[in-house]
Write a protein that holds these residues in place. Sequence first.
Motif, PDB file in Angstrom:
ATOM      1  N   THR A  61       1.116  -1.255  -0.311  1.00 52.73           N
ATOM      2  CA  THR A  61      -0.018   0.006  -0.091  1.00 52.73           C
ATOM      3  C   THR A  61       1.102   1.116   0.059  1.00 52.73           C
ATOM      4  N   ASN A  62       0.154   2.413  -0.502  1.00 57.90           N
ATOM      5  CA  ASN A  62       0.482   3.304  -0.606  1.00 57.90           C
ATOM      6  C   ASN A  62       0.135   4.972   0.930  1.00 57.90           C
ATOM      7  N   PHE A  63      -0.458   3.845   1.192  1.00 56.32           N
ATOM      8  CA  PHE A  63      -1.161   4.948   2.662  1.00 56.32           C
ATOM      9  C   PHE A  63      -0.080   4.550   3.820  1.00 56.32           C
ATOM     10  N   PRO A  64      -0.275   5.553   4.716  1.00 59.36           N
ATOM     11  CA  PRO A  64      -0.409   7.029   3.769  1.00 59.36           C
ATOM     12  C   PRO A  64       0.572   7.695   3.313  1.00 59.36           C
ATOM     13  N   PHE A  65       0.267   7.929   1.760  1.00 59.21           N
ATOM     14  CA  PHE A  65       1.334   8.741   0.658  1.00 59.21           C
ATOM     15  C   PHE A  65       2.236   9.413   1.434  1.00 59.21           C
ATOM     16  N   ASN A  66       2.227  10.771   2.232  1.00 61.08           N
ATOM     17  CA  ASN A  66       3.654  11.933   2.258  1.00 61.08           C
ATOM     18  C   ASN A  66       4.070  11.093   3.484  1.00 61.08           C
ATOM     19  N   ALA A  67       3.783   9.332   4.043  1.00 62.45           N
ATOM     20  CA  ALA A  67       4.527   8.635   5.091  1.00 62.45           C
ATOM     21  C   ALA A  67       5.661   8.422   3.959  1.00 62.45           C
ATOM     22  N   PHE A  68       5.116   7.642   2.937  1.00 62.75           N
ATOM     23  CA  PHE A  68       6.032   7.022   1.805  1.00 62.75           C
ATOM     24  C   PHE A  68       7.643   7.630   1.016  1.00 62.75           C
ATOM     25  N   LEU A  69       6.201   8.407   0.747  1.00 64.32           N
ATOM     26  CA  LEU A  69       7.348  10.372   0.298  1.00 64.32           C
ATOM     27  C   LEU A  69       8.658  10.769   1.431  1.00 64.32           C
ATOM     28  N   ALA A  70       8.083  10.858   2.816  1.00 63.48           N
ATOM     29  CA  ALA A  70       9.035  11.664   3.437  1.00 63.48           C
ATOM     30  C   ALA A  70      10.573  10.617   4.144  1.00 63.48           C
ATOM     31  N   GLY A  71       9.342   8.946   3.926  1.00 66.11           N
ATOM     32  CA  GLY A  71      10.774   7.660   4.118  1.00 66.11           C
ATOM     33  C   GLY A  71      11.533   8.027   3.316  1.00 66.11           C
ATOM     34  N   PHE A  72      10.887   7.602   2.004  1.00 64.23           N
ATOM     35  CA  PHE A  72      11.814   7.575  -0.110  1.00 64.23           C
ATOM     36  C   PHE A  72      13.063   8.799   0.391  1.00 64.23           C
ATOM     37  N   ALA A  73      11.972   9.655   0.490  1.00 63.07           N
ATOM     38  CA  ALA A  73      13.178  10.925   0.603  1.00 63.07           C
ATOM     39  C   ALA A  73      14.421  11.481   1.535  1.00 63.07           C
ATOM     40  N   SER A  74      14.090  10.246   2.727  1.00 58.73           N
ATOM     41  CA  SER A  74      14.989  10.733   3.343  1.00 58.73           C
ATOM     42  C   SER A  74      16.002   9.650   2.935  1.00 58.73           C
ATOM     43  N   SER A  75      15.912   8.251   2.693  1.00 61.86           N
ATOM     44  CA  SER A  75      16.778   7.373   2.283  1.00 61.86           C
ATOM     45  C   SER A  75      17.787   8.216   1.049  1.00 61.86           C
ATOM     46  N   VAL A  76      17.217   8.682   0.274  1.00 58.23           N
ATOM     47  CA  VAL A  76      18.085   8.801  -0.946  1.00 58.23           C
ATOM     48  C   VAL A  76      18.856  10.299  -0.575  1.00 58.23           C
ATOM     49  N   GLY A  77      18.035  10.910   0.319  1.00 58.57           N
ATOM     50  CA  GLY A  77      18.839  12.294   0.519  1.00 58.57           C
ATOM     51  C   GLY A  77      20.479  12.178   1.429  1.00 58.57           C
ATOM     52  N   GLN A  78      20.036  10.549   3.117  1.00 57.59           N
ATOM     53  CA  GLN A  78      20.875  10.197   3.196  1.00 57.59           C
ATOM     54  C   GLN A  78      22.078  10.101   2.478  1.00 57.59           C
ATOM     55  N   PHE A  79      21.545   9.098   1.101  1.00 55.99           N
ATOM     56  CA  PHE A  79      22.587   9.108  -0.008  1.00 55.99           C
ATOM     57  C   PHE A  79      23.584   9.597   0.746  1.00 55.99           C
ATOM     58  N   VAL A  80      22.802  11.142  -0.152  1.00 53.99           N
ATOM     59  CA  VAL A  80      23.612  12.086  -0.798  1.00 53.99           C
ATOM     60  C   VAL A  80      24.055  12.650  -0.144  1.00 53.99           C
ATOM     61  N   LEU A  81      24.074  12.096   1.231  1.00 51.78           N
ATOM     62  CA  LEU A  81      25.086  12.913   2.084  1.00 51.78           C
ATOM     63  C   LEU A  81      26.323  12.626   2.929  1.00 51.78           C
ATOM     64  N   THR A  82      25.942  11.529   2.944  1.00 48.79           N
ATOM     65  CA  THR A  82      26.702  10.262   3.344  1.00 48.79           C
ATOM     66  C   THR A  82      28.077   9.709   2.105  1.00 48.79           C
ATOM     67  N   ALA A  83      27.434   9.972   0.459  1.00 49.48           N
ATOM     68  CA  ALA A  83      28.071   9.827  -0.246  1.00 49.48           C
ATOM     69  C   ALA A  83      29.551  11.170  -0.562  1.00 49.48           C
ATOM     70  N   SER A  84      28.599  12.492   0.092  1.00 50.49           N
ATOM     71  CA  SER A  84      29.031  13.121  -0.203  1.00 50.49           C
ATOM     72  C   SER A  84      30.458  13.616   1.012  1.00 50.49           C
ATOM     73  N   LEU A  85      30.353  12.738   2.539  1.00 48.17           N
ATOM     74  CA  LEU A  85      30.960  12.311   3.466  1.00 48.17           C
ATOM     75  C   LEU A  85      32.180  11.496   2.944  1.00 48.17           C
ATOM     76  N   ARG A  86      31.537  10.839   2.080  1.00 50.36           N
ATOM     77  CA  ARG A  86      32.586   9.476   1.581  1.00 50.36           C
ATOM     78  C   ARG A  86      33.747  10.226   0.213  1.00 50.36           C
ATOM     79  N   ALA A  87      33.426  10.737  -0.224  1.00 57.02           N
ATOM     80  CA  ALA A  87      34.432  11.500  -1.356  1.00 57.02           C
ATOM     81  C   ALA A  87      35.233  12.902  -1.202  1.00 57.02           C
ATOM     82  N   GLN A  88      34.968  13.453   0.403  1.00 57.88           N
ATOM     83  CA  GLN A  88      35.826  14.636   1.785  1.00 57.88           C
ATOM     84  C   GLN A  88      36.607  13.497   2.381  1.00 57.88           C
ATOM     85  N   VAL A  89      36.506  12.664   2.400  1.00 51.21           N
ATOM     86  CA  VAL A  89      37.137  11.846   4.088  1.00 51.21           C
ATOM     87  C   VAL A  89      38.228  10.780   2.875  1.00 51.21           C
TER      88      VAL A  89
END
Length: 125
Positions: A61-89
């Motif tokens: 299910t995709n109910f509630p859809f905003n919870a899916f969007l928040a969770g998925f955006a959290s995963s994508v955003g955390q991936f981007v931040l972590t990839a940036s950290l990896r590049a810098q260290v």
Amino acid sequence: MAGPKSSSKPSTASSETYVAVSTLWKSYLDQTPDRLKFIDAFLAFTVLSGVLQFVYCVLVTNFPFNAFLAGFASSVGQFVLTASLRAQVNPENRSEFKEVSPERAFADFALGSIVLHFFVFNFLG
């Protein structure tokens, strides 16, 4: 009528692929610092988390859809931040990030993660 000829191309290509992947994996294990391996493991976890959330949304299910969007955006955003950290260290990128120490890179990562999750929490409603 003659049957199809068997070709050794697929097995040769398969063995070449296996050799290439095993060489790459051995080189990764031998030459990558433990700090980067730990970051890579966290990157794999965030990818797995995002994939599981997407599969759950599609199959169950995709109910509630905003919870899916928040969770998925959290995963994508955390991936981007972590990839940036990896590049810098990464020691091989020291010439690109001369003025950024590993401690500063981690502080930026931590602050960015806090801000990201603050917005994700507020998006949940």
